[in-house]
Design a protein around this motif. Structure first.
Motif, PDB file in Angstrom:
ATOM      1  N   ARG D  32       0.836  -1.210   0.000  1.00  0.00           N
ATOM      2  CA  ARG D  32       0.000   0.000   0.000  1.00  0.00           C
ATOM      3  C   ARG D  32       0.859   1.244   0.000  1.00  0.00           C
ATOM      4  O   ARG D  32       0.572   2.215  -0.704  1.00  0.00           O
ATOM      5  N   LEU D  33       1.920   1.225   0.797  1.00  0.00           N
ATOM      6  CA  LEU D  33       2.821   2.385   0.817  1.00  0.00           C
ATOM      7  C   LEU D  33       3.383   2.633  -0.580  1.00  0.00           C
ATOM      8  O   LEU D  33       3.562   3.773  -0.995  1.00  0.00           O
ATOM      9  N   ALA D  34       3.665   1.553  -1.316  1.00  0.00           N
ATOM     10  CA  ALA D  34       4.220   1.699  -2.661  1.00  0.00           C
ATOM     11  C   ALA D  34       3.171   2.229  -3.628  1.00  0.00           C
ATOM     12  O   ALA D  34       3.428   3.137  -4.419  1.00  0.00           O
ATOM     13  N   SER D  35       1.960   1.689  -3.550  1.00  0.00           N
ATOM     14  CA  SER D  35       0.962   2.066  -4.562  1.00  0.00           C
ATOM     15  C   SER D  35       0.285   3.399  -4.242  1.00  0.00           C
ATOM     16  O   SER D  35      -0.078   4.144  -5.146  1.00  0.00           O
ATOM     17  N   GLU D  36       0.134   3.713  -2.981  1.00  0.00           N
ATOM     18  CA  GLU D  36      -0.587   4.949  -2.617  1.00  0.00           C
ATOM     19  C   GLU D  36       0.349   6.103  -2.281  1.00  0.00           C
ATOM     20  O   GLU D  36      -0.110   7.226  -2.079  1.00  0.00           O
ATOM     21  N   GLY D  37       1.626   5.819  -2.169  1.00  0.00           N
ATOM     22  CA  GLY D  37       2.574   6.878  -1.848  1.00  0.00           C
ATOM     23  C   GLY D  37       2.742   7.048  -0.351  1.00  0.00           C
ATOM     24  O   GLY D  37       1.934   6.564   0.442  1.00  0.00           O
ATOM     25  N   GLN D  38       3.816   7.752   0.022  1.00  0.00           N
ATOM     26  CA  GLN D  38       4.065   7.967   1.444  1.00  0.00           C
ATOM     27  C   GLN D  38       3.200   9.115   1.949  1.00  0.00           C
ATOM     28  O   GLN D  38       2.771   9.972   1.178  1.00  0.00           O
ATOM     29  N   ARG D  39       2.917   9.105   3.236  1.00  0.00           N
ATOM     30  CA  ARG D  39       2.193  10.203   3.861  1.00  0.00           C
ATOM     31  C   ARG D  39       2.734  10.392   5.274  1.00  0.00           C
ATOM     32  O   ARG D  39       2.017  10.188   6.257  1.00  0.00           O
ATOM     33  N   PRO D  40       4.013  10.740   5.391  1.00  0.00           N
ATOM     34  CA  PRO D  40       4.634  10.843   6.719  1.00  0.00           C
ATOM     35  C   PRO D  40       4.057  11.995   7.512  1.00  0.00           C
ATOM     36  O   PRO D  40       3.719  13.043   6.965  1.00  0.00           O
ATOM     37  N   ARG D  41       3.933  11.796   8.803  1.00  0.00           N
ATOM     38  CA  ARG D  41       3.386  12.831   9.680  1.00  0.00           C
ATOM     39  C   ARG D  41       4.434  13.890  10.020  1.00  0.00           C
ATOM     40  O   ARG D  41       4.097  15.029  10.273  1.00  0.00           O
ATOM     41  N   ALA D  42       5.705  13.473  10.042  1.00  0.00           N
ATOM     42  CA  ALA D  42       6.754  14.394  10.473  1.00  0.00           C
ATOM     43  C   ALA D  42       7.997  14.266   9.605  1.00  0.00           C
ATOM     44  O   ALA D  42       8.271  13.213   9.031  1.00  0.00           O
ATOM     45  N   MET D  43       8.741  15.371   9.513  1.00  0.00           N
ATOM     46  CA  MET D  43      10.092  15.323   8.964  1.00  0.00           C
ATOM     47  C   MET D  43      11.060  15.442  10.132  1.00  0.00           C
ATOM     48  O   MET D  43      10.847  16.267  11.028  1.00  0.00           O
ATOM     49  N   VAL D  44      12.116  14.610  10.092  1.00  0.00           N
ATOM     50  CA  VAL D  44      13.165  14.712  11.104  1.00  0.00           C
ATOM     51  C   VAL D  44      14.472  15.071  10.405  1.00  0.00           C
ATOM     52  O   VAL D  44      14.819  14.459   9.393  1.00  0.00           O
ATOM     53  N   ILE D  45      15.160  16.049  10.938  1.00  0.00           N
ATOM     54  CA  ILE D  45      16.491  16.404  10.451  1.00  0.00           C
ATOM     55  C   ILE D  45      17.459  16.025  11.544  1.00  0.00           C
ATOM     56  O   ILE D  45      17.439  16.611  12.639  1.00  0.00           O
ATOM     57  N   SER D  46      18.272  14.986  11.278  1.00  0.00           N
ATOM     58  CA  SER D  46      19.221  14.551  12.305  1.00  0.00           C
ATOM     59  C   SER D  46      20.602  14.414  11.704  1.00  0.00           C
ATOM     60  O   SER D  46      20.822  14.670  10.528  1.00  0.00           O
ATOM     61  N   CYS D  47      21.541  13.978  12.524  1.00  0.00           N
ATOM     62  CA  CYS D  47      22.928  13.868  12.091  1.00  0.00           C
ATOM     63  C   CYS D  47      23.159  12.514  11.421  1.00  0.00           C
ATOM     64  O   CYS D  47      22.443  11.549  11.663  1.00  0.00           O
ATOM     65  N   TYR D  93      10.568  19.831  -0.143  1.00  0.00           N
ATOM     66  CA  TYR D  93       9.755  18.683  -0.534  1.00  0.00           C
ATOM     67  C   TYR D  93       8.828  18.253   0.607  1.00  0.00           C
ATOM     68  O   TYR D  93       7.637  17.990   0.393  1.00  0.00           O
ATOM     69  N   ALA D  94       9.379  18.219   1.820  1.00  0.00           N
ATOM     70  CA  ALA D  94       8.587  17.776   2.976  1.00  0.00           C
ATOM     71  C   ALA D  94       7.424  18.723   3.254  1.00  0.00           C
ATOM     72  O   ALA D  94       6.303  18.287   3.540  1.00  0.00           O
ATOM     73  N   VAL D  95       7.710  20.028   3.158  1.00  0.00           N
ATOM     74  CA  VAL D  95       6.689  20.999   3.564  1.00  0.00           C
ATOM     75  C   VAL D  95       5.691  21.275   2.437  1.00  0.00           C
ATOM     76  O   VAL D  95       4.479  21.342   2.684  1.00  0.00           O
ATOM     77  N   THR D  96       6.182  21.399   1.201  1.00  0.00           N
ATOM     78  CA  THR D  96       5.256  21.797   0.133  1.00  0.00           C
ATOM     79  C   THR D  96       4.626  20.606  -0.581  1.00  0.00           C
ATOM     80  O   THR D  96       3.470  20.673  -0.982  1.00  0.00           O
ATOM     81  N   ALA D  97       5.369  19.513  -0.754  1.00  0.00           N
ATOM     82  CA  ALA D  97       4.803  18.365  -1.468  1.00  0.00           C
ATOM     83  C   ALA D  97       4.140  17.385  -0.506  1.00  0.00           C
ATOM     84  O   ALA D  97       3.025  16.927  -0.733  1.00  0.00           O
ATOM     85  N   LEU D  98       4.824  17.044   0.590  1.00  0.00           N
ATOM     86  CA  LEU D  98       4.281  16.051   1.520  1.00  0.00           C
ATOM     87  C   LEU D  98       3.417  16.697   2.596  1.00  0.00           C
ATOM     88  O   LEU D  98       2.621  16.016   3.232  1.00  0.00           O
ATOM     89  N   ARG D  99       3.592  18.001   2.804  1.00  0.00           N
ATOM     90  CA  ARG D  99       2.836  18.745   3.806  1.00  0.00           C
ATOM     91  C   ARG D  99       2.862  18.057   5.186  1.00  0.00           C
ATOM     92  O   ARG D  99       1.831  17.832   5.814  1.00  0.00           O
TER      93      ARG D  99
END
Lengths: 215, 215, 215, 215
Positions: D32-47, D93-99
């Motif tokens: 389902r993730l492959a066919s419907e696309g990702q819909r992550p709730r959060a972006m994480v920026i880490s090291c 990408y995270a903010v404008t495309a994935l929101r």
């Protein structure tokens, strides 16, 4: 009991992966090994060092090698004094119960135990000389080897002592009556090896010259 | 030296295969392991049995596990008497020099050493009771474990004693001052495992219940 | 500061769960990793995509992989112009400071960045061609790859471009002097992978044929 | 292509293990993730640091977090100059495309990049000041943070700078028009975290006091 914890999750995951693949593909053979018992062709005595993998070097699979691993791949001499001798017990079981055909002693480069022995013999490690040092007392087995290499050039002496550890173990193995009689009956052969961890090299002890030669 | 022969050709061939493939593909890592030293996360104490492969069960590669293998994965209690104790030396090196984070005792089904101990304790193996029997004296370590399982049903007693071997070793490990202090400082955890060779099962000792549960 | 809020409760809760279980069981190892520093064997360059989990695919735990993740797992070519190049900085740190043995580029199916690049190259995404589009300018790195796959059948072109992203990155990596010299010194190997998210497949780039083959 | 080699065998084995277990158990969801696309709730920026595992800390599974990892979890300020900005592309990408709903910056203790920045700012790392040093130029982003912590006690300055890296990134994030407008529309919240690798601690940046507090 004190200090006991569940297995770390990454090992649990890896185990389940193994079970679902390598185990599943070999179930029939593992079941036979379980029901019929092991019948290894060789015993290998190698070091505990995490960088020495006899199973990968020899492409080994379940059932092929009876493996004893201790610090610096040492075998003490025959001492039937009623005390606990774990290495001697492993050799006894392999030769008299399993009747392995080959007994291989595998030494290696960068051996921490051998380096400790060198430090101890040259007076740089008084803590290893204390009665309570298990590593020190264990490395006493290699002291006679130090006498034979101590005049080597400084950059060669560690490697020489690593190979001496193999020679000492092979010599001590022949002090066990059941090893000697199996060898004499041509039911058992002994082999000395030394592997270079970084370069992946493997050398064998040639009895004709008493030197290690590339395999 | 007596009895020493060249390495059997099938092992020579396998070694060359490993050298040309797995070694070649990992040369960079093996060189770093050689030059920078090992830093294994865990020590594993397992049996010499050819059917027990901790490296495959845990998908391990060079550098991950410091492995000591002896008959029946036994650890004797702390005895700093100046004699040679190979297992104690391996534990001392792992905990004090390498500072491993986990100490895992891995028992297994169909253990020949444990079966010998059972026979000895039940009077069926007088040869193991002799002072000169290295296997017998080594298996004395497990005698207290026999006392705890001897009333089990006959078909269960061997398996129970195999698991008792893990418990005895874990208990004896805690008699070593450096193990105890590392555990108390939360720098080391102990783990007891038992694997079923034929079925590929893995059980862990749950300290809360003192029972082995499937992983 | 504007816009900053407390961590959502579901993440707070999960963190406390991790702390009480996985952290607690591995405290000794994490402390050693903290005090002795990391020594990862490999660097992985993968996509930010939430469906790509290199740590689960490879059963990885803390300390094993140095991971850089960006849009479409791209590496630009060597440009020491004094500007900020985050990917180049990560590669430089991994190769020169950490001296990793393997550098793995991991591409994947259904890559949104690659699809955007395709749309842009085929004139369907004018907004990505604007100077102010960070995603568009980043995907410019992949434009040479588009030239090589543009004549593929429509249903194959996206997958072909995803794999081309891996090839472009590997090629660009070799323009970095420190990568090239480490490769030539046999201290570093490069690896190209592509994973199929839905099917869980993994393919590797075979340099002999320049094709991706199932692992 | 130069330098490309097959995947090391231990990773091949671990992958097959994952495929047969974790993948097999979640096939339906991954498809389902492959066919419907990702819909992550959060972006994480880490090291990139191998000791920082956001997925384990937050018990994350495929599909939950869009993760960008770079040296020292830094975000540069908004510069739409037509050059390649990998981090800015990921944020865009995270903010404008994935929101995504949350944007989390995760700093950590013992950060090698931050230590390098400190050495550079205090004149102990001339090699990082060279134009050709990618790590040096990347760490320039943190220079304003150094000015704010440089008078701290020597034993506190590294930790203070690690936390400053989180503050700098959060501040820079708000210079991106699409981040600011999403925050103002209450479609996005920002979060600053810092984790202690050895102790497993987690602290969050409290905007009211501008201090890091235990979660």
């Amino acid at each position: 009991m004190d200090g006991i914890r569940p297995l770390p999750a990454y090992l649990v995951q890896r185990y389940h992966g193994w079970k679902a693949t390598q185990y599943a593909e070999n179930r029939a053979w593992y079941r036979r090994l379980a029901s019929e018992g092991q019948r290894p062709r060789a015993m290998v005595i190698s070091c505990c060092d995490s960088r020495v993998h006899v199973t990968s070097i020899f492409g080994a699979d379940q059932g092929e090698f009876f493996i004893h691993r201790n610090i610096a791949n040492l075998v003490p001499s025959y001492e039937p004094d009623g005390n606990q001798h774990g290495t001697s017990a492993a050799v006894e079981y392999a030769v008299t119960a399993l009747r392995v055909a080959h007994l291989i002693v595998l030494g290696h480069s960068e051996c921490g135990g051998v380096r400790g022995c060198l430090d101890m013999c040259e007076g740089r490690a008084p803590e290893l000389e204390e009665k309570t040092s298990f590593v020190g007392r264990w490395m006493d087995i290699l002291r006679p080897g130090y006498e034979r290499v101590k005049d080597a050039a400084p950059e060669l002496v560690t490697g020489a002592l690593e190979k001496e550890a193999v020679r000492v173990s092979l010599r001590n193995l022949m002090t066990f009556p059941f090893v000697r009689s199996s060898v004499e009956a041509e039911e058992l052969t002994l082999h000395g090896l030394w592997t270079d961890i970084g370069e992946g090299g493997l050398e064998w002890l040639d009895p004709a010259t008493d030197r290690f030669l590339p395999v």
